[in-house]
Scaffold this motif. Structure first.
Motif, short mmCIF file in Angstrom:
data_model
loop_
_atom_site.label_atom_id
_atom_site.label_comp_id
_atom_site.label_asym_id
_atom_site.label_seq_id
_atom_site.Cartn_x
_atom_site.Cartn_y
_atom_site.Cartn_z
N ALA A 44 0.85 -1.20 -0.09
CA ALA A 44 -0.11 -0.18 -0.12
C ALA A 44 1.18 1.24 -0.07
O ALA A 44 2.03 1.10 0.33
N PRO A 45 0.47 2.34 -0.75
CA PRO A 45 1.03 3.72 -0.59
C PRO A 45 1.26 4.07 0.96
O PRO A 45 0.30 3.71 1.64
N PRO A 46 2.20 4.96 1.02
CA PRO A 46 2.29 5.53 2.56
C PRO A 46 0.78 6.28 2.83
O PRO A 46 0.33 6.89 1.73
N PRO A 47 0.33 6.42 4.17
CA PRO A 47 -0.71 7.40 4.42
C PRO A 47 -0.26 8.98 4.02
O PRO A 47 0.79 9.36 3.91
N ALA A 48 -1.54 9.49 3.38
CA ALA A 48 -1.28 10.70 3.32
C ALA A 48 -0.88 11.69 4.27
O ALA A 48 -1.21 11.59 5.34
N ARG A 49 -0.02 12.53 4.03
CA ARG A 49 0.34 13.47 5.02
C ARG A 49 -0.59 14.56 5.36
O ARG A 49 -1.12 15.32 4.64
N THR A 50 -0.70 14.93 6.76
CA THR A 50 -1.72 15.89 6.87
C THR A 50 -1.04 17.23 7.15
O THR A 50 0.24 17.34 7.41
N GLY A 51 -1.95 18.41 7.06
CA GLY A 51 -1.14 19.81 7.19
C GLY A 51 -0.67 19.97 8.55
O GLY A 51 -1.30 19.51 9.43
N GLY A 52 0.38 20.95 8.46
CA GLY A 52 0.85 21.24 9.76
C GLY A 52 -0.02 22.35 10.54
O GLY A 52 -0.99 23.02 9.77
N GLU A 53 0.25 22.69 11.46
CA GLU A 53 -0.40 23.85 12.49
C GLU A 53 0.55 25.11 12.21
O GLU A 53 1.73 25.05 12.74
N ILE A 54 -0.02 26.03 11.92
CA ILE A 54 0.47 27.46 12.01
C ILE A 54 0.25 28.22 13.20
O ILE A 54 -0.83 28.56 13.58
N LEU A 55 1.38 28.51 14.14
CA LEU A 55 0.92 29.36 15.27
C LEU A 55 0.69 30.79 15.12
O LEU A 55 1.87 31.21 14.17
#
Length: 263
Positions: free
Chosen positions: A231-242
């Motif tokens: 399986a392909p790697p899980p999609a990366r989620t967006g980071g948090e901008i403080l």
């Protein structure tokens, strides 16, 4: 001095699609070539031949399309090449491949060194070299970074191995199977004359009968493991901008780090 080098044909770039649960489908136009790590192995074998004389014999396991990479070895300066193939070899794993290469090495005759790439970029198992050494009763040397000395009379070799934190220098007994890392050398380009000569050479094909192989140990029948899923790697989620001023952002960042127990 007889040196053997083992090479594999792989896709030049990861131009494949994953078809669940465990199939890989190559996209139209995918190009295949010699495994990049094997290019360094071929060059190291040829440099060894240049320094100590003798011959370099190239081996590969695979169908007719694999002949091209053997011709590349011949064009670079290998003395001979053999392709190992039989319908019974289809579906093999690295252990079955190592078994076939061990039979071919014995058929070639007494040898001093066998060079392999560190791993193949498609399977990335790194099994074939060490398994081949085990089958032949040879010394396995992985992550080869440099050959310092070869003592044919004393039947030993001094090498450098690349470790995560530095280099390890060791003396090993011959015969040995050496698995080369990237950048151990700079692979040469075949000359035009070499390409022309290689094009005229008929590469012998060794079947199961030619090798005296036990068909229960080759191909799908001899595979020790099977791929259950891919399986392909899980999609990366967006980071948090403080948000906020520097002091507020610093305080929030410290709280996040402490909360995650990173420090």
């Amino acid at each position: 001095m007889r040196t053997i080098v083992c090479v594999k044909r792989v896709p030049e770039t990861p131009t494949f699609e994953i078809v669940p649960p465990k199939d890989l489908r190559f996209r139209e136009g995918t190009n295949f070539a010699m495994n990049p790590f094997d290019e360094f192995a071929v060059e190291e074998a040829l440099q060894t031949k240049d320094k100590h004389g003798g011959e370099v014999v190239a081996l590969t396991v695979g169908p007719a399309e694999n002949e091209k990479i053997l011709k590349d070895c011949l064009a670079m300066g290998a003395s001979a090449a053999y392709r190992l193939w039989d319908d019974a070899f289809a579906g093999g794993d690295p252990f079955a491949t190592a078994y076939l290469l061990s039979l071919a090495a014995k058929k070639v005759g007494e040898f001093d060194l066998i060079f392999c790439g560190r791993e193949a970029i498609d399977g990335q198992s790194g099994i074939v070299g060490p398994a081949l050494a085990r089958l032949l009763g040879a010394t396995p040397v992985t992550h080869l970074a440099k050959i310092r000395e070869i003592d044919l009379a004393g039947r030993s070799i001094v090498v450098e191995r690349q470790l995560e934190g530095g280099r390890e220098i060791l003396r090993a007994k011959l015969p040995a199977v050496l698995c080369c890392i990237k950048d151990i050398n700079h692979p040469r380009y075949p000359s035009l004359l070499g390409i022309r000569k290689a094009a005229k050479i008929e590469v012998p094909v060794w079947s199961a009968a030619d090798l005296g192989a036990d068909v229960a140990r080759v191909g799908a029948a001899g595979a020790r493991f099977a791929l259950e899923s891919i399986a392909p790697p899980p999609a990366r989620t967006g980071g948090e901008i403080l948000q906020g001023d520097a002091e507020a952002v610093t305080d929030a960042l410290v709280d996040r780090i402490l909360g995650l127990k990173i420090l």
